[in-house]
Design an enzyme around this catalytic site. Structure first.
Site, short mmCIF file in Angstrom:
data_model
loop_
_atom_site.label_atom_id
_atom_site.label_comp_id
_atom_site.label_asym_id
_atom_site.label_seq_id
_atom_site.Cartn_x
_atom_site.Cartn_y
_atom_site.Cartn_z
N TYR A 439 0.81 -1.21 0.00
CA TYR A 439 0.00 0.00 0.00
C TYR A 439 0.85 1.27 0.00
O TYR A 439 2.04 1.24 0.24
CB TYR A 439 -1.05 0.00 1.09
CG TYR A 439 -0.67 -0.10 2.55
CD1 TYR A 439 -1.65 -0.37 3.50
CD2 TYR A 439 0.63 0.08 3.02
CE1 TYR A 439 -1.36 -0.46 4.85
CE2 TYR A 439 0.94 -0.01 4.37
CZ TYR A 439 -0.06 -0.28 5.27
OH TYR A 439 0.24 -0.35 6.60
N GLU A 440 0.21 2.38 -0.33
CA GLU A 440 0.87 3.67 -0.58
C GLU A 440 1.85 3.59 -1.75
O GLU A 440 2.86 4.30 -1.77
CB GLU A 440 1.58 4.18 0.68
CG GLU A 440 0.71 4.32 1.89
CD GLU A 440 -0.53 5.17 1.64
OE1 GLU A 440 -0.52 5.99 0.72
OE2 GLU A 440 -1.51 4.99 2.37
N GLY A 441 1.57 2.73 -2.70
CA GLY A 441 2.41 2.59 -3.88
C GLY A 441 3.34 1.39 -3.74
O GLY A 441 4.20 1.37 -2.86
#
Length: 599
Positions: A439-441
């Site tokens: 998550y968050e890239g």
């Protein structure tokens, strides 16, 4: 599970001796953050982390969140500990005084967050997203929005979320289908479904403030047409108190591999009332304020899992008896020797220790740049720090989470079969930290950002400036009796770092796939080199401390020198294999057709 102990000695070594945070705070005008106040805050955070939320980590995982017809109930103790958290004033450490905060540096607030997230990563999911929401509204919110939402978020009465992902799109936000229709009163009607929303619904705060990406009526396709909206769960009344329920609902809490005590929600916006943040079609730019903060916090999670894993694995290795040492019995009074005497176990422990302590140094350096970029009175200093932080953020996020997962998995190996069962708690650490690389890239997205946007786009200018700093350090230590050979090794790797970036850029002119083929390995190479830089810095500092005859902590500093030596001899050589992979080109992965993949 071994009880969590906040690593205050390591925290203060980096803050006071390696990175000189007290001087940084003075230079930035943060005079209220004097050493005594900072020490008291760190000790208080350690106590809260160790005694209040760490004991809820295992029980929260076993109990998980309960979902009943749109209502989410957090595990036993979560709501009460959150109330204690806000009552004690922890939620607004770095927020401005006029918003109910304490006006302290953001670095200090995030170092406190490190202890919290190490003690209980799922619990901190409810507090961490508010940090990004506050940062976004501070920069992009209107005066009325700031007045309505910021103080409530700062004081922790309300919490925030980030609503980007939809069932059909994650990283490719240009595919977002959520719609926003303007209304006569200046608000918008928001319609759409968002998934994987951390803390999207829960019982810990009286209101939840969603920041939602949606496409306004008539806006362009792709990311250029996205706008950002505040969509509160309960619509605020004129006096600021929560009013009627908005048309926002949770239809499910995901059943996940880890962080089970954190509510990861499917959220529906069924004609919900929303309020535009900034200008229409500037939503992605505004959301990046949130995302950049979130990426640093996610990077921290890799460090946190490494720290907790090391503490558990070290305690187990000193206690577990298996076989005799190859060099002869080390504990003849016992039926077998503790496994910590065996070289392979020692190697695993030192791998965890060297990467984790190196990651902490990388994080604290990044937090330094964050403080300078936001608070330094000199515009040139702020601009330089902002550029350096932009360069290093994808490395932090991807390298720290990837290496954090690796060392947590290594800790499970130290436990052997006992690590695989539930009772020791190590398998929970592995499950909990796996999401941080996603998550968050994802790691792949961060790698493309680093190589494409942060290095090739500025023709290697920021990379060259950072490399020059490392070269200067290596030159100064080149004749050092203990560190000179490491400095020479690092000098060679830094030269290859720069040359390889140029080679990838040159190849990509003929074949753009060369960037994607090399990017992840290049990012990992970058991380190992940067940790080498910070290990030299820590070791040089420890050497000076050892020469102080009045110093009563010689073992601590000696351990730093020996761990540095291990890192350079056993971990940093990984760069050689990465270099071969980076320079092998894209052909080996792109030549095979999609049809051939299944043969």
């Amino acid at each position: 599970m071994t009880p969590y102990k906040a690593p205050l000695d390591n925290v203060q070594f980096l803050m006071n001796d390696v990175f000189a945070f007290p001087e940084l705070y003075v230079d930035n005008g943060d005079h209220e953050a004097d050493p005594e106040i900072v020490r008291a805050i760190l000790e208080g955070a350690a106590k809260f982390s160790e005694q209040v939320i760490a004991p809820l980590n295992a029980s929260g995982d076993l109990e998980g969140c309960k979902f009943d017809n749109g209502v989410v109930t957090t595990p036993k103790g979560f709501k009460e500990s959150y109330k204690q958290f806000i009552d004690d004033g922890w939620s607004g450490l770095s927020a401005p005084l006029d918003l109910g905060g304490q006006g302290l540096p953001e670095s200090l607030s995030l170092i406190v967050s490190e202890m919290l997230a190490t003690a209980n990563p799922a619990w901190t999911m409810y507090t961490g997203l508010s940090h990004g929401a506050i940062a976004t509204l501070e920069v992009h919110g209107s005066a009325q929005q700031k007045e309505t939402y910021l103080q409530k978020l700062v004081e922790g009465e309300w919490t925030g979320t980030m609503c980007l992902t939809e069932p059909h799109c994650g990283t490719d936000l240009g595919l977002i289908k959520s719609k926003a229709e303007p209304q006569a009163d200046g608000s918008y009607t928001i319609t759409g479904t968002k998934i994987f929303i951390s803390a999207g619904e829960h019982d810990m705060s009286e209101n939840i403030v969603h920041l939602v990406l949606a496409r306004a009526q008539g806006a362009a396709a792709g990311t250029k047409g996205l706008s950002l909206f505040i969509v509160p769960k309960l619509l605020p009344l004129s006096d600021g108190t929560p009013g009627p329920r908005n048309a926002v609902s949770c239809s499910a809490v995901e059943k996940k591999m880890g962080i089970k005590a954190a509510a990861t929600c499917v959220m529906h916006f069924d004609g919900a009332k929303g309020f535009l943040v900034g200008q229409e079609s500037k939503g992605l730019n505004n959301m990046f304020t949130f995302m950049n903060t979130a990426r640093i916090i996610t990077a921290m999670q890799g460090l946190c899992s490494g720290e907790r894993s090391f503490q558990a694995a070290l305690a187990y290795a000193k206690d577990r008896l298996q076989m005799r040492a190859l060099s002869g019995a080390q504990a003849p009074e016992l039926p077998a020797d503790p496994i910590i005497v065996h070289p392979d176990v020692r190697k695993m422990l030192l791998t965890i220790k060297s990467i984790t302590e190196g990651n902490r140094a990388l994080l604290y350096f990044s937090l330094q740049q964050l403080d300078i970029a936001k608070r330094n009175p000199e515009p040139e200093q702020r601009q330089r720090a902002e550029k350096l932080l932009s360069f290093i953020t994808p490395i932090c996020k991807a390298f720290m989470t990837e290496s954090g997962f690796e060392v947590t998995n290594t800790a499970l190996q130290v436990f052997g079969g006992h690590g695989y069962i539930q009772d020791t708690g190590v398998e929970q650490l592995v499950r909990d930290c796996r999401i941080a690389t996603i998550y968050e890239g994802t790691t792949g997205v961060q790698a493309l950002d680093l190589l494409g946007r942060k290095i090739l786009a500025d023709r290697g200018e920021t990379l060259s400036a950072f490399a020059a700093t490392i070269h200067a350090q290596c030159l100064a230590l080149g004749e050092h009796p203990q560190l000179g050979k490491h400095a020479q090794q690092l000098t060679r790797l830094v030269k290859l770092w720069q040359a390889t970036a140029l080679e990838i850029g040159s190849k990509s002119l003929q074949d753009p796939d060369e960037i994607g083929a090399a990017s992840v390995d290049f990012l990992m190479y970058s991380g190992y080199v940067i940790l080498g830089h910070f290990w030299l810095k820590m070791a040089a500092t420890a050497q000076v401390k050892l020469q102080d005859e009045q110093n009563g902590n010689a073992n601590f500093y000696s351990a730093k020198l020996k761990t540095c030596d291990f890192y350079f001899k056993r971990v940093l050589p990984r760069t050689e294999a990465l270099l071969l992979s980076i320079t092998s080109g894209a052909d080996s992965m792109m030549a095979i057709s999609v049809e051939e993949m299944s043969l």
